[in-house]
Design an enzyme around this catalytic site. Structure first.
Site, PDB file in Angstrom:
ATOM      1  N   GLY A 124     -11.199   1.735   5.770  1.00 27.63           N
ATOM      2  CA  GLY A 124     -10.295   0.588   5.899  1.00 27.63           C
ATOM      3  C   GLY A 124     -10.309  -0.293   4.540  1.00 27.63           C
ATOM      4  N   ILE A 172      -8.163  -1.908  -2.681  1.00 30.92           N
ATOM      5  CA  ILE A 172      -8.929  -1.463  -3.764  1.00 30.92           C
ATOM      6  C   ILE A 172      -9.971  -2.177  -3.947  1.00 30.92           C
ATOM      7  CG2 ILE A 172      -7.520  -2.560  -5.360  1.00 30.92           C
ATOM      8  CD1 ILE A 172      -7.531   0.167  -6.924  1.00 30.92           C
ATOM      9  N   TRP A 232     -13.899  -2.133  -6.712  1.00 32.78           N
ATOM     10  CA  TRP A 232     -14.649  -1.249  -7.674  1.00 32.78           C
ATOM     11  C   TRP A 232     -16.328  -1.193  -7.276  1.00 32.78           C
ATOM     12  CZ3 TRP A 232     -19.263  -3.214 -10.334  1.00 32.78           C
ATOM     13  CH2 TRP A 232     -19.310  -2.520 -11.594  1.00 32.78           C
ATOM     14  N   PHE A 273     -20.805  -1.445   2.698  1.00 34.46           N
ATOM     15  CA  PHE A 273     -20.737  -2.717   1.915  1.00 34.46           C
ATOM     16  C   PHE A 273     -20.881  -2.458   0.293  1.00 34.46           C
ATOM     17  CE2 PHE A 273     -24.951  -2.750   3.378  1.00 34.46           C
ATOM     18  CZ  PHE A 273     -25.866  -2.943   2.267  1.00 34.46           C
ATOM     19  N   CYS A 310      -9.401  -5.973  -3.307  1.00 32.68           N
ATOM     20  CA  CYS A 310      -9.200  -5.817  -1.952  1.00 32.68           C
ATOM     21  C   CYS A 310      -7.884  -6.574  -1.500  1.00 32.68           C
ATOM     22  CB  CYS A 310     -10.542  -6.855  -1.365  1.00 32.68           C
ATOM     23  SG  CYS A 310     -12.021  -6.281  -1.598  1.00 32.68           S
TER      24      CYS A 310
END
Length: 211
Positions: free
Chosen positions: A72, A75, A77, A155, A172
């Site tokens: 879910g 985008i 990094w 995470f 995000c």
């Protein structure tokens, strides 16, 4: 209580697709009941990954490669200086995905506190945030997938990484918030290896309480 697998920390950075293949292997074993819950901890080589809700306008426009993934979120990094955790765990019935995300957030809030950084949740936004002046800076991103009652992905905790990669994306999908690291906000060097030890401790502590 999950087992822990350290797949690679500085200088042994893990290519993203290699880490994804490892996740999928362990996910199958946990889901089948032939392996206990397992949390993979690692640092990736620098990479952008796009979750299922990523829009084209949120991708970098400079030709940078982006790997599309089945988690879910949008985008983000991953790269050196950032601790990535993939808890692969069977969830109890009924499955409470939101509750699981809140649980992960609490683990990371406590880890940040161990290093002297106050963080919190922000209403309507996943992840962990540091209040700075009249705004919040994102310290940890969370993006998960649940298949066969078993979690994967997880995470990304910004420890000592460069913030330059975030300049080319809308991290995000949030346009009005910045990102930072534990090291930058505390003024003390905090590496992913240091944070990994605190994550292990906090996950064990929570598991003991829940037991």
């Amino acid at each position: 209580m999950p087992e822990f697998l350290t797949a690679g920390l500085d200088p042994d950075f893990v290519p993203y697709l290699e880490g994804l293949a490892l996740q999928r292997t362990i996910h199958k074993e946990v889901a089948a009941g032939i392996r206990p819950d397992t949390c993979i901890l690692l640092e990736h080589e620098g990479v952008y990954t796009a979750g299922k809700r990523t829009e084209d306008s949120e991708r970098p426009d400079d030709g940078t490669e982006v790997i599309d993934v089945d988690r879910g979120g949008k985008i983000t990094w991953h790269g050196p200086g950032q601790l990535v955790g993939y808890p692969i765990m069977k969830l109890p019935n009924p499955i409470d995905v939101v509750g699981y995300v809140r649980w992960l957030e609490q683990v990371l809030i406590e880890v940040c506190a161990d290093f002297g950084l106050e963080t919190e949740r922000v209403e309507g936004r996943s992840g962990v945030w540091a209040p700075v002046g009249d705004t919040h800076l994102k310290i940890a991103a969370i993006g998960i997938r649940v298949a066969e009652h078993t979690t994967m992905h997880g995470f990304a905790l910004n420890c000592s990484n460069s913030l330059d990669p975030y300049e080319t994306i809308i991290a995000c999908g949030i346009k009005d918030a910045g990102t930072s690291t534990i090291s930058a906000l505390t003024g003390k060097p905090v590496t992913p290896a240091m944070a990994a030890e605190r994550v292990k401790m906090r996950l064990r502590d929570i598991a003991k309480v829940e037991a």
